[in-house]
Write a protein that holds these residues in place. Structure first.
Motif, PDB file in Angstrom:
ATOM      1  N   ARG A   1      -2.886   6.145 -10.281  1.00 23.08           N
ATOM      2  CA  ARG A   1      -3.817   7.070  -9.631  1.00 23.08           C
ATOM      3  C   ARG A   1      -4.651   6.280  -8.636  1.00 23.08           C
ATOM      4  O   ARG A   1      -5.020   5.145  -8.883  1.00 23.08           O
ATOM      5  N   ARG A   2      -4.936   6.908  -7.520  1.00 19.66           N
ATOM      6  CA  ARG A   2      -5.829   6.280  -6.547  1.00 19.66           C
ATOM      7  C   ARG A   2      -7.222   6.834  -6.781  1.00 19.66           C
ATOM      8  O   ARG A   2      -7.419   8.050  -6.814  1.00 19.66           O
TER       9      ARG A   2
ATOM     10  N   LEU B   1      -5.363   2.683 -10.032  1.00 18.12           N
ATOM     11  CA  LEU B   1      -5.598   2.552 -11.459  1.00 18.12           C
ATOM     12  C   LEU B   1      -4.294   2.831 -12.192  1.00 18.12           C
ATOM     13  O   LEU B   1      -3.623   3.829 -11.917  1.00 18.12           O
ATOM     14  N   TYR B   2      -3.945   1.948 -13.117  1.00 17.51           N
ATOM     15  CA  TYR B   2      -2.758   2.156 -13.954  1.00 17.51           C
ATOM     16  C   TYR B   2      -3.138   3.136 -15.055  1.00 17.51           C
ATOM     17  O   TYR B   2      -4.060   2.888 -15.825  1.00 17.51           O
ATOM     18  N   THR B   3      -2.448   4.269 -15.133  1.00 17.94           N
ATOM     19  CA  THR B   3      -2.832   5.327 -16.061  1.00 17.94           C
ATOM     20  C   THR B   3      -1.661   5.820 -16.894  1.00 17.94           C
ATOM     21  O   THR B   3      -1.600   6.988 -17.233  1.00 17.94           O
ATOM     22  N   HIS B   4      -0.763   4.943 -17.246  1.00 12.64           N
ATOM     23  CA  HIS B   4       0.406   5.372 -18.009  1.00 12.64           C
ATOM     24  C   HIS B   4       0.035   5.570 -19.475  1.00 12.64           C
ATOM     25  O   HIS B   4      -0.827   4.908 -20.006  1.00 12.64           O
ATOM     26  N   GLY B   5       0.701   6.490 -20.130  1.00 14.79           N
ATOM     27  CA  GLY B   5       0.479   6.719 -21.548  1.00 14.79           C
ATOM     28  C   GLY B   5      -0.591   7.757 -21.799  1.00 14.79           C
ATOM     29  O   GLY B   5      -0.801   8.658 -20.985  1.00 14.79           O
ATOM     30  N   PRO B   6      -1.293   7.640 -22.914  1.00 17.62           N
ATOM     31  CA  PRO B   6      -2.277   8.659 -23.296  1.00 17.62           C
ATOM     32  C   PRO B   6      -3.353   8.927 -22.244  1.00 17.62           C
ATOM     33  O   PRO B   6      -3.710  10.075 -22.008  1.00 17.62           O
ATOM     34  N   ILE B   7      -3.835   7.888 -21.599  1.00 20.91           N
ATOM     35  CA  ILE B   7      -4.879   8.112 -20.593  1.00 20.91           C
ATOM     36  C   ILE B   7      -4.326   8.896 -19.407  1.00 20.91           C
ATOM     37  O   ILE B   7      -4.996   9.755 -18.847  1.00 20.91           O
ATOM     38  N   GLY B   8      -3.091   8.641 -19.046  1.00 20.85           N
ATOM     39  CA  GLY B   8      -2.470   9.395 -17.959  1.00 20.85           C
ATOM     40  C   GLY B   8      -2.298  10.854 -18.307  1.00 20.85           C
ATOM     41  O   GLY B   8      -2.518  11.740 -17.493  1.00 20.85           O
ATOM     42  N   GLU B   9      -1.892  11.103 -19.553  1.00 19.99           N
ATOM     43  CA  GLU B   9      -1.730  12.483 -20.004  1.00 19.99           C
ATOM     44  C   GLU B   9      -3.073  13.210 -20.007  1.00 19.99           C
ATOM     45  O   GLU B   9      -3.161  14.364 -19.608  1.00 19.99           O
ATOM     46  N   GLU B  10      -4.116  12.523 -20.455  1.00 18.21           N
ATOM     47  CA  GLU B  10      -5.443  13.137 -20.482  1.00 18.21           C
ATOM     48  C   GLU B  10      -5.948  13.406 -19.059  1.00 18.21           C
ATOM     49  O   GLU B  10      -6.504  14.470 -18.783  1.00 18.21           O
ATOM     50  N   LEU B  11      -5.734  12.464 -18.164  1.00 16.46           N
ATOM     51  CA  LEU B  11      -6.146  12.669 -16.772  1.00 16.46           C
ATOM     52  C   LEU B  11      -5.393  13.820 -16.127  1.00 16.46           C
ATOM     53  O   LEU B  11      -5.972  14.605 -15.374  1.00 16.46           O
ATOM     54  N   THR B  12      -4.107  13.940 -16.437  1.00 14.85           N
ATOM     55  CA  THR B  12      -3.314  15.045 -15.902  1.00 14.85           C
ATOM     56  C   THR B  12      -3.850  16.381 -16.404  1.00 14.85           C
ATOM     57  O   THR B  12      -4.004  17.339 -15.639  1.00 14.85           O
ATOM     58  N   ALA B  13      -4.163  16.455 -17.703  1.00 15.39           N
ATOM     59  CA  ALA B  13      -4.712  17.685 -18.278  1.00 15.39           C
ATOM     60  C   ALA B  13      -6.076  18.011 -17.656  1.00 15.39           C
ATOM     61  O   ALA B  13      -6.348  19.159 -17.297  1.00 15.39           O
ATOM     62  N   LEU B  14      -6.927  17.002 -17.501  1.00 15.82           N
ATOM     63  CA  LEU B  14      -8.243  17.236 -16.904  1.00 15.82           C
ATOM     64  C   LEU B  14      -8.136  17.678 -15.451  1.00 15.82           C
ATOM     65  O   LEU B  14      -8.878  18.548 -15.001  1.00 15.82           O
ATOM     66  N   HIS B  15      -7.185  17.096 -14.728  1.00 15.49           N
ATOM     67  CA  HIS B  15      -6.982  17.486 -13.336  1.00 15.49           C
ATOM     68  C   HIS B  15      -6.520  18.944 -13.259  1.00 15.49           C
ATOM     69  O   HIS B  15      -7.023  19.726 -12.458  1.00 15.49           O
TER      70      HIS B  15
ATOM     71  N   GLU C   1       0.844  -1.209   0.000  1.00 17.84           N
ATOM     72  CA  GLU C   1       0.000   0.000   0.000  1.00 17.84           C
ATOM     73  C   GLU C   1       0.872   1.250   0.000  1.00 17.84           C
ATOM     74  O   GLU C   1       0.602   2.206  -0.744  1.00 17.84           O
ATOM     75  N   ALA C   2       1.910   1.260   0.806  1.00 18.32           N
ATOM     76  CA  ALA C   2       2.804   2.417   0.872  1.00 18.32           C
ATOM     77  C   ALA C   2       3.510   2.649  -0.469  1.00 18.32           C
ATOM     78  O   ALA C   2       3.657   3.801  -0.906  1.00 18.32           O
ATOM     79  N   LEU C   3       3.916   1.582  -1.141  1.00 18.06           N
ATOM     80  CA  LEU C   3       4.555   1.719  -2.445  1.00 18.06           C
ATOM     81  C   LEU C   3       3.595   2.313  -3.468  1.00 18.06           C
ATOM     82  O   LEU C   3       3.960   3.196  -4.254  1.00 18.06           O
ATOM     83  N   LEU C   4       2.351   1.845  -3.475  1.00 17.93           N
ATOM     84  CA  LEU C   4       1.364   2.372  -4.424  1.00 17.93           C
ATOM     85  C   LEU C   4       1.013   3.823  -4.106  1.00 17.93           C
ATOM     86  O   LEU C   4       0.844   4.638  -5.020  1.00 17.93           O
ATOM     87  N   GLN C   5       0.932   4.154  -2.838  1.00 17.89           N
ATOM     88  CA  GLN C   5       0.685   5.550  -2.475  1.00 17.89           C
ATOM     89  C   GLN C   5       1.811   6.448  -2.976  1.00 17.89           C
ATOM     90  O   GLN C   5       1.565   7.544  -3.486  1.00 17.89           O
ATOM     91  N   ARG C   6       3.024   5.971  -2.846  1.00 10.40           N
ATOM     92  CA  ARG C   6       4.171   6.749  -3.327  1.00 10.40           C
ATOM     93  C   ARG C   6       4.123   6.897  -4.847  1.00 10.40           C
ATOM     94  O   ARG C   6       4.374   7.977  -5.383  1.00 10.40           O
ATOM     95  N   MET C   7       3.765   5.818  -5.557  1.00 11.58           N
ATOM     96  CA  MET C   7       3.650   5.885  -7.012  1.00 11.58           C
ATOM     97  C   MET C   7       2.578   6.890  -7.425  1.00 11.58           C
ATOM     98  O   MET C   7       2.771   7.659  -8.364  1.00 11.58           O
ATOM     99  N   ALA C   8       1.460   6.880  -6.716  1.00 13.03           N
ATOM    100  CA  ALA C   8       0.366   7.798  -7.032  1.00 13.03           C
ATOM    101  C   ALA C   8       0.782   9.250  -6.792  1.00 13.03           C
ATOM    102  O   ALA C   8       0.359  10.155  -7.504  1.00 13.03           O
ATOM    103  N   LYS C   9       1.623   9.451  -5.807  1.00 17.27           N
ATOM    104  CA  LYS C   9       2.075  10.803  -5.465  1.00 17.27           C
ATOM    105  C   LYS C   9       3.178  11.290  -6.408  1.00 17.27           C
ATOM    106  O   LYS C   9       3.195  12.449  -6.801  1.00 17.27           O
TER     107      LYS C   9
END
Length: 119
Positions: free
Chosen positions: A46-47, A54-68, A32-40
């Motif tokens: 992303r949690r 949720l694994y969000t690498h690649g295009p979906i991660g970029e889109e989520l970052t832009a939306l955030h 859990e601590a490792l995943l929290q660190r990855m999310a941060k």
């Protein structure tokens, strides 16, 4: 261990406590601590509100970052009551500009406050 865990998440294109526990032979709290660190620290994980990851690498991660980022600007603009900032943020994040509705011939609503007070 963090690097190994991150590599494992990328390899399996999934992020879960069980995955890390099983493949790294670690306990629940450590996974859990490792995943929290990855999310941060990354955009690969992303949690979600349910607590799952949720694994969000690649295009979906970029889109989520832009939306955030856009959502943060919307909240800030709403707090300061600044619509112009919202319009500018739309362009910065590559979102389509909203089309203004064409005046409706059947609508009797005044176009501005001067017309409203004159009637």
């Amino acid at each position: 261990m963090y690097g190994e865990a991150l590599e494992l998440v990328h390899q399996h294109r999934a992020a879960s406590v069980a995955l890390l526990e099983r493949h790294l032979g670690i306990g629940l709290d450590t996974a859990e601590a490792l995943l929290q660190r990855m999310a941060k620290e990354t955009t690969a994980v992303r949690r979600v509100p349910s607590g799952l990851y949720l694994y969000t690498h690649g295009p979906i991660g970029e889109e989520l970052t832009a939306l955030h980022g856009f959502a943060q600007e919307v909240l800030a603009a709403l707090a300061s009551d600044c619509v112009a900032e919202l319009r500018a943020a739309v362009g910065r994040y590559g979102l389509p500009a909203p089309h203004q509705a064409a005046p409706n011939a059947t609508s009797a609503a005044p176009k501005n406050m001067d017309q409203a007070s004159a009637t």
